[in-house]
Design a protein around this motif. Structure first.
Motif, short mmCIF file in Angstrom:
data_model
loop_
_atom_site.label_atom_id
_atom_site.label_comp_id
_atom_site.label_asym_id
_atom_site.label_seq_id
_atom_site.Cartn_x
_atom_site.Cartn_y
_atom_site.Cartn_z
N ILE A 61 7.20 -5.42 2.44
CA ILE A 61 8.36 -5.89 1.68
C ILE A 61 8.42 -5.13 0.36
N LEU A 62 9.57 -4.57 0.03
CA LEU A 62 9.79 -3.86 -1.23
C LEU A 62 10.85 -4.62 -2.02
N THR A 63 10.56 -4.93 -3.30
CA THR A 63 11.49 -5.72 -4.10
C THR A 63 12.17 -4.87 -5.17
N SER A 64 13.22 -5.45 -5.77
CA SER A 64 14.01 -4.72 -6.76
C SER A 64 13.25 -4.46 -8.05
N LYS A 65 12.13 -5.16 -8.26
CA LYS A 65 11.30 -4.93 -9.44
C LYS A 65 10.24 -3.86 -9.18
N GLY A 66 10.36 -3.19 -8.05
CA GLY A 66 9.43 -2.12 -7.74
C GLY A 66 8.08 -2.59 -7.25
N LYS A 67 8.01 -3.81 -6.74
CA LYS A 67 6.75 -4.35 -6.23
C LYS A 67 6.73 -4.27 -4.71
N LEU A 68 5.55 -4.00 -4.19
CA LEU A 68 5.38 -3.86 -2.75
C LEU A 68 4.41 -4.92 -2.25
N PHE A 69 4.78 -5.59 -1.15
CA PHE A 69 3.96 -6.64 -0.57
C PHE A 69 3.75 -6.36 0.91
N SER A 70 2.64 -6.85 1.43
CA SER A 70 2.38 -6.70 2.86
C SER A 70 1.67 -7.94 3.38
N PHE A 71 1.77 -8.16 4.68
CA PHE A 71 1.03 -9.23 5.33
C PHE A 71 0.96 -8.93 6.82
N GLY A 72 0.01 -9.59 7.49
CA GLY A 72 -0.14 -9.41 8.92
C GLY A 72 -1.50 -8.87 9.31
N ASN A 73 -1.55 -8.27 10.49
CA ASN A 73 -2.79 -7.70 11.01
C ASN A 73 -3.16 -6.46 10.21
N ASN A 74 -4.44 -6.33 9.88
CA ASN A 74 -4.90 -5.21 9.05
C ASN A 74 -6.09 -4.51 9.68
N TYR A 75 -6.12 -4.48 11.01
CA TYR A 75 -7.28 -3.95 11.72
C TYR A 75 -7.56 -2.50 11.37
N HIS A 76 -6.50 -1.72 11.16
CA HIS A 76 -6.65 -0.30 10.85
C HIS A 76 -6.36 0.02 9.39
N GLY A 77 -6.28 -1.00 8.54
CA GLY A 77 -5.99 -0.78 7.13
C GLY A 77 -4.52 -0.56 6.84
N GLU A 78 -3.64 -0.96 7.78
CA GLU A 78 -2.22 -0.68 7.64
C GLU A 78 -1.52 -1.46 6.53
N LEU A 79 -2.19 -2.48 5.98
CA LEU A 79 -1.58 -3.26 4.91
C LEU A 79 -1.70 -2.59 3.54
N GLY A 80 -2.55 -1.58 3.44
CA GLY A 80 -2.69 -0.87 2.17
C GLY A 80 -3.47 -1.63 1.12
N THR A 81 -4.29 -2.59 1.55
CA THR A 81 -5.04 -3.42 0.60
C THR A 81 -6.38 -2.81 0.20
N GLY A 82 -6.77 -1.73 0.84
CA GLY A 82 -8.06 -1.12 0.56
C GLY A 82 -9.19 -1.69 1.40
N ASP A 83 -8.85 -2.62 2.32
CA ASP A 83 -9.85 -3.18 3.22
C ASP A 83 -9.21 -3.39 4.59
N THR A 84 -9.88 -4.10 5.48
CA THR A 84 -9.32 -4.38 6.80
C THR A 84 -9.21 -5.88 7.06
N ASN A 85 -9.03 -6.65 6.00
CA ASN A 85 -8.88 -8.09 6.13
C ASN A 85 -7.43 -8.45 6.42
N ASP A 86 -7.20 -9.27 7.44
CA ASP A 86 -5.85 -9.71 7.76
C ASP A 86 -5.31 -10.59 6.63
N GLN A 87 -3.98 -10.64 6.52
CA GLN A 87 -3.33 -11.45 5.49
C GLN A 87 -2.26 -12.32 6.13
N LEU A 88 -2.43 -13.64 6.06
CA LEU A 88 -1.44 -14.55 6.63
C LEU A 88 -0.18 -14.61 5.78
N ILE A 89 -0.32 -14.48 4.47
CA ILE A 89 0.82 -14.57 3.57
C ILE A 89 0.94 -13.28 2.76
N PRO A 90 2.12 -13.01 2.18
CA PRO A 90 2.31 -11.75 1.45
C PRO A 90 1.31 -11.56 0.31
#
Length: 297
Positions: free
Chosen positions: A135-164
Protein backbone atom coordinates in the motif's frame (compact mmCIF):
# COMPACT_ATOMS: atom_id res chain seq x y z
CA UNK A 1 -25.20 -11.88 -21.32
CA UNK A 2 -23.80 -9.07 -19.20
CA UNK A 3 -23.89 -5.68 -20.92
CA UNK A 4 -22.00 -2.42 -20.44
CA UNK A 5 -18.88 -3.98 -18.91
CA UNK A 6 -16.58 -1.13 -17.90
CA UNK A 7 -13.76 -3.01 -16.16
CA UNK A 8 -12.48 -6.55 -15.66
CA UNK A 9 -10.36 -7.38 -12.60
CA UNK A 10 -8.21 -10.48 -12.23
CA UNK A 11 -4.88 -11.50 -10.70
CA UNK A 12 -2.80 -14.48 -9.61
CA UNK A 13 -5.74 -16.76 -8.88
CA UNK A 14 -8.63 -18.48 -10.65
CA UNK A 15 -11.38 -15.96 -9.99
CA UNK A 16 -12.40 -12.75 -11.73
CA UNK A 17 -14.59 -9.68 -11.19
CA UNK A 18 -16.49 -7.59 -13.75
CA UNK A 19 -17.81 -4.08 -13.15
CA UNK A 20 -20.54 -2.52 -15.29
CA UNK A 21 -21.27 1.13 -16.02
CA UNK A 22 -23.80 1.22 -13.17
CA UNK A 23 -21.09 0.29 -10.64
CA UNK A 24 -22.60 -3.17 -10.19
CA UNK A 25 -20.00 -5.83 -9.44
CA UNK A 26 -20.13 -9.45 -10.59
CA UNK A 27 -17.78 -12.35 -9.95
CA UNK A 28 -17.16 -15.91 -11.04
CA UNK A 29 -14.56 -18.63 -10.68
CA UNK A 30 -13.19 -20.58 -7.75
CA UNK A 31 -14.66 -19.25 -4.50
CA UNK A 32 -12.36 -21.17 -2.17
CA UNK A 33 -11.96 -19.26 1.14
CA UNK A 34 -14.80 -16.88 0.10
CA UNK A 35 -12.47 -14.75 -1.98
CA UNK A 36 -15.36 -13.62 -4.23
CA UNK A 37 -17.02 -11.87 -1.30
CA UNK A 38 -20.42 -13.50 -1.86
CA UNK A 39 -21.25 -13.59 1.85
CA UNK A 40 -21.17 -16.18 4.63
CA UNK A 41 -24.25 -18.01 3.33
CA UNK A 42 -22.34 -18.96 0.16
CA UNK A 43 -18.91 -19.62 1.63
CA UNK A 44 -19.19 -23.36 0.94
CA UNK A 45 -19.93 -22.79 -2.76
CA UNK A 46 -16.51 -23.24 -4.33
CA UNK A 47 -17.21 -23.25 -8.07
CA UNK A 48 -19.18 -20.22 -9.22
CA UNK A 49 -19.66 -21.02 -12.90
CA UNK A 50 -21.92 -18.09 -13.79
CA UNK A 51 -21.41 -14.37 -13.28
CA UNK A 52 -22.95 -13.63 -9.90
CA UNK A 53 -23.74 -10.20 -8.50
CA UNK A 54 -21.69 -9.29 -5.42
CA UNK A 55 -23.99 -7.87 -2.75
CA UNK A 56 -23.24 -5.47 0.12
CA UNK A 57 -20.49 -3.58 -1.72
CA UNK A 58 -19.11 -0.61 0.28
CA UNK A 59 -20.50 2.76 -0.79
CA UNK A 60 -18.41 4.74 -3.24
CA UNK A 61 -16.76 4.37 -6.62
CA UNK A 62 -14.82 1.17 -7.26
CA UNK A 63 -11.37 2.23 -8.50
CA UNK A 64 -9.62 -1.13 -8.60
CA UNK A 65 -9.86 -4.75 -7.46
CA UNK A 66 -6.89 -7.11 -7.33
CA UNK A 67 -7.06 -10.85 -6.82
CA UNK A 68 -4.62 -12.83 -4.70
CA UNK A 69 -4.67 -16.59 -4.38
CA UNK A 70 -6.84 -16.74 -1.25
CA UNK A 71 -8.08 -13.15 -1.05
CA UNK A 72 -9.30 -10.11 -2.97
CA UNK A 73 -8.72 -6.43 -2.22
CA UNK A 74 -10.83 -3.52 -3.45
CA UNK A 75 -10.02 0.21 -3.59
CA UNK A 76 -13.05 2.47 -3.05
CA UNK A 77 -13.22 6.23 -3.54
CA UNK A 78 -15.74 8.01 -1.33
CA UNK A 79 -18.47 9.92 -3.13
CA UNK A 80 -18.27 12.69 -0.52
CA UNK A 81 -15.21 14.68 -1.62
CA UNK A 82 -15.09 16.46 1.74
CA UNK A 83 -14.61 13.19 3.58
CA UNK A 84 -11.06 12.23 4.53
CA UNK A 85 -9.54 9.93 3.55
CA UNK A 86 -11.15 9.82 0.13
CA UNK A 87 -9.91 6.32 -0.70
CA UNK A 88 -10.06 3.17 1.42
CA UNK A 89 -9.17 -0.49 0.98
CA UNK A 90 -11.49 -3.44 1.59
CA UNK A 91 -10.66 -7.15 1.60
CA UNK A 92 -12.35 -10.53 1.66
CA UNK A 93 -11.07 -14.09 1.87
CA UNK A 94 -9.00 -16.20 4.24
CA UNK A 95 -6.88 -14.72 7.05
CA UNK A 96 -4.56 -17.71 7.55
CA UNK A 97 -2.50 -16.76 4.51
CA UNK A 98 -2.15 -13.22 5.84
CA UNK A 99 -3.63 -11.45 2.84
CA UNK A 100 -6.52 -9.62 4.51
CA UNK A 101 -4.70 -7.04 6.61
CA UNK A 102 -6.71 -8.15 9.66
CA UNK A 103 -5.97 -10.31 12.71
CA UNK A 104 -7.48 -13.82 12.76
CA UNK A 105 -10.62 -12.95 10.88
CA UNK A 106 -12.09 -14.71 7.86
CA UNK A 107 -14.05 -12.20 5.82
CA UNK A 108 -16.90 -13.42 3.65
CA UNK A 109 -17.76 -9.95 2.32
CA UNK A 110 -15.59 -6.96 1.47
CA UNK A 111 -14.80 -5.16 4.74
CA UNK A 112 -12.47 -2.24 5.40
CA UNK A 113 -8.77 -2.72 6.14
CA UNK A 114 -8.35 -0.41 9.12
CA UNK A 115 -5.03 0.76 10.49
CA UNK A 116 -4.08 3.67 12.72
CA UNK A 117 -0.93 3.96 10.61
CA UNK A 118 -2.80 5.44 7.64
CA UNK A 119 -6.32 6.17 8.90
CA UNK A 120 -6.13 9.85 7.81
CA UNK A 121 -4.08 9.23 4.68
CA UNK A 122 -5.25 8.60 1.13
CA UNK A 123 -4.33 5.43 -0.74
CA UNK A 124 -2.38 6.42 -3.87
CA UNK A 125 -1.63 2.92 -5.13
CA UNK A 126 -1.74 -0.70 -4.02
CA UNK A 127 -0.76 -4.07 -5.42
CA UNK A 128 -1.64 -7.67 -4.57
CA UNK A 129 0.69 -10.62 -5.09
CA UNK A 130 0.08 -14.32 -4.50
CA UNK A 131 -0.54 -13.76 -0.79
CA UNK A 132 1.02 -10.40 0.08
CA UNK A 133 -0.01 -6.77 -0.45
CA UNK A 134 1.66 -3.35 -0.76
CA UNK A 135 0.00 0.00 0.00
CA UNK A 136 1.37 3.44 -0.98
CA UNK A 137 -0.19 6.55 0.60
CA UNK A 138 -0.33 10.21 -0.38
CA UNK A 139 2.08 11.09 2.45
CA UNK A 140 4.76 8.99 0.80
CA UNK A 141 4.47 6.09 3.24
CA UNK A 142 4.67 2.47 2.17
CA UNK A 143 2.99 -0.42 3.99
CA UNK A 144 2.95 -4.16 3.44
CA UNK A 145 1.31 -7.23 4.92
CA UNK A 146 0.87 -10.91 4.15
CA UNK A 147 3.17 -13.86 3.55
CA UNK A 148 6.86 -12.99 3.84
CA UNK A 149 8.50 -16.35 3.15
CA UNK A 150 10.92 -14.88 0.60
CA UNK A 151 11.25 -11.42 2.17
CA UNK A 152 8.73 -9.91 -0.26
CA UNK A 153 7.31 -7.54 2.38
CA UNK A 154 10.53 -5.52 2.51
CA UNK A 155 10.72 -5.66 6.31
CA UNK A 156 14.30 -6.92 6.42
CA UNK A 157 13.23 -10.33 7.73
CA UNK A 158 10.98 -13.24 6.72
CA UNK A 159 8.28 -12.86 9.38
CA UNK A 160 4.70 -12.87 8.10
CA UNK A 161 2.53 -9.84 8.88
CA UNK A 162 -1.21 -10.19 9.49
CA UNK A 163 -1.78 -6.43 9.55
CA UNK A 164 -0.13 -3.55 7.64
CA UNK A 165 3.36 -2.58 8.76
CA UNK A 166 5.27 0.49 7.56
CA UNK A 167 8.32 -0.15 5.39
CA UNK A 168 11.46 1.91 5.80
CA UNK A 169 12.50 3.06 2.35
CA UNK A 170 15.93 4.18 1.17
CA UNK A 171 16.20 7.92 0.57
CA UNK A 172 14.98 8.44 -2.97
CA UNK A 173 16.46 10.95 -5.33
CA UNK A 174 13.15 12.15 -6.67
CA UNK A 175 10.95 14.67 -4.89
CA UNK A 176 8.08 14.78 -7.36
CA UNK A 177 4.45 14.22 -6.39
CA UNK A 178 4.11 10.82 -4.73
CA UNK A 179 1.23 10.00 -7.11
CA UNK A 180 3.89 9.49 -9.79
CA UNK A 181 5.20 6.48 -7.86
CA UNK A 182 3.68 3.02 -8.09
CA UNK A 183 3.97 -0.32 -6.32
CA UNK A 184 3.92 -3.74 -7.94
CA UNK A 185 3.74 -7.23 -6.43
CA UNK A 186 4.96 -10.32 -8.21
CA UNK A 187 4.40 -13.90 -7.10
CA UNK A 188 6.85 -13.44 -4.21
CA UNK A 189 8.61 -10.17 -5.02
CA UNK A 190 7.85 -6.46 -4.67
CA UNK A 191 8.85 -3.22 -6.37
CA UNK A 192 8.38 0.51 -5.90
CA UNK A 193 8.98 2.40 -9.13
CA UNK A 194 9.01 5.87 -10.61
CA UNK A 195 9.04 5.71 -14.39
CA UNK A 196 11.53 5.00 -15.84
CA UNK A 197 13.31 3.86 -12.66
CA UNK A 198 12.88 0.72 -10.59
CA UNK A 199 13.37 0.35 -6.82
CA UNK A 200 13.52 -3.24 -5.51
CA UNK A 201 13.18 -3.67 -1.73
CA UNK A 202 16.83 -4.41 -1.19
CA UNK A 203 20.37 -3.33 -2.07
CA UNK A 204 19.98 -2.44 -5.74
CA UNK A 205 23.53 -3.06 -6.92
CA UNK A 206 23.99 -6.43 -5.27
CA UNK A 207 20.53 -7.90 -5.76
CA UNK A 208 20.14 -7.01 -9.43
CA UNK A 209 23.53 -8.56 -10.18
CA UNK A 210 22.34 -11.71 -8.38
CA UNK A 211 19.13 -11.60 -10.42
CA UNK A 212 21.08 -11.41 -13.69
CA UNK A 213 23.22 -14.41 -12.71
CA UNK A 214 20.26 -16.60 -11.77
CA UNK A 215 18.99 -19.08 -14.34
CA UNK A 216 15.26 -18.70 -13.81
CA UNK A 217 12.79 -15.95 -14.78
CA UNK A 218 14.62 -14.94 -18.00
CA UNK A 219 12.32 -13.79 -20.80
CA UNK A 220 14.59 -12.20 -23.45
CA UNK A 221 17.73 -13.52 -25.21
CA UNK A 222 20.81 -11.92 -26.80
CA UNK A 223 23.41 -13.59 -29.04
CA UNK A 224 27.14 -12.80 -28.82
CA UNK A 225 29.61 -12.67 -31.72
CA UNK A 226 30.37 -16.39 -31.27
CA UNK A 227 26.73 -17.40 -31.04
CA UNK A 228 26.57 -17.81 -27.26
CA UNK A 229 23.20 -16.95 -25.73
CA UNK A 230 22.83 -14.47 -22.88
CA UNK A 231 19.44 -14.23 -21.23
CA UNK A 232 18.01 -11.22 -19.41
CA UNK A 233 14.79 -9.75 -18.00
CA UNK A 234 12.52 -7.50 -20.05
CA UNK A 235 11.23 -5.66 -16.98
CA UNK A 236 14.71 -4.57 -15.89
CA UNK A 237 15.75 -3.58 -19.40
CA UNK A 238 12.48 -1.74 -19.95
CA UNK A 239 13.14 0.66 -17.10
CA UNK A 240 16.89 0.93 -17.61
CA UNK A 241 16.51 1.75 -21.31
CA UNK A 242 13.81 4.41 -20.99
CA UNK A 243 11.03 1.96 -21.90
CA UNK A 244 12.21 2.17 -25.51
CA UNK A 245 12.09 -0.93 -27.73
CA UNK A 246 14.52 0.70 -30.18
CA UNK A 247 17.13 0.87 -27.43
CA UNK A 248 16.77 -2.87 -26.83
CA UNK A 249 17.38 -3.48 -30.53
CA UNK A 250 20.49 -1.28 -30.35
CA UNK A 251 21.66 -3.30 -27.36
CA UNK A 252 21.18 -6.53 -29.32
CA UNK A 253 23.34 -5.12 -32.11
CA UNK A 254 26.11 -4.18 -29.67
CA UNK A 255 26.04 -7.60 -27.97
CA UNK A 256 26.21 -9.36 -31.36
CA UNK A 257 29.70 -7.89 -31.81
CA UNK A 258 31.03 -8.72 -28.34
CA UNK A 259 32.53 -11.76 -26.64
CA UNK A 260 30.66 -13.57 -23.90
CA UNK A 261 32.89 -11.92 -21.26
CA UNK A 262 32.32 -8.41 -22.61
CA UNK A 263 28.59 -9.05 -22.98
CA UNK A 264 28.29 -10.18 -19.37
CA UNK A 265 30.08 -7.02 -18.25
CA UNK A 266 27.67 -4.88 -20.26
CA UNK A 267 24.66 -6.50 -18.64
CA UNK A 268 26.19 -6.25 -15.18
CA UNK A 269 26.61 -2.50 -15.75
CA UNK A 270 22.99 -2.19 -16.87
CA UNK A 271 21.66 -4.21 -13.93
CA UNK A 272 23.85 -2.70 -11.21
CA UNK A 273 23.92 0.92 -12.44
CA UNK A 274 27.71 0.92 -12.00
CA UNK A 275 30.49 1.53 -14.51
CA UNK A 276 32.47 -1.71 -14.40
CA UNK A 277 34.34 -1.34 -17.70
CA UNK A 278 34.77 2.31 -18.86
CA UNK A 279 35.65 1.29 -22.42
CA UNK A 280 32.54 -0.83 -22.84
CA UNK A 281 30.44 1.80 -21.12
CA UNK A 282 31.46 4.34 -23.76
CA UNK A 283 29.74 2.11 -26.33
CA UNK A 284 26.43 1.84 -24.50
CA UNK A 285 26.13 5.28 -22.88
CA UNK A 286 23.97 6.50 -25.77
CA UNK A 287 21.21 4.16 -24.66
CA UNK A 288 21.79 4.29 -20.90
CA UNK A 289 23.71 6.93 -18.95
CA UNK A 290 24.58 5.32 -15.64
CA UNK A 291 25.90 8.52 -14.08
CA UNK A 292 22.59 10.29 -14.69
CA UNK A 293 20.47 7.40 -13.52
CA UNK A 294 21.79 6.70 -10.05
CA UNK A 295 18.71 5.61 -8.17
CA UNK A 296 19.81 6.69 -4.73
CA UNK A 297 21.63 9.74 -3.44
Amino acid sequence: MMKNVSKIFSGTSNHVFLLNSNQELFGCGYNDRSKLGLGESRREEFEITKLTKIQNIPKGKIIDIQCGYFHSIMLIENENQNQNPKRKLYSCGYFQYNGLGKIYENTYEFTEIKSSLFENDNIVDFSVGYDHTLILTSKGKLFSFGNNYHGELGTGDTNDQLIPIQIELPKLRFNENISNYHVSCGYNSSFLYYSPFLFPFSNLEEDLIKLFRRKEFYDISFKTENGEIIKAHKLILKYRLNQNQNEIEKLKEIISKKSIKESNQIFEMIYSNRIINPKLYSEIKEIINLNEKNLFK
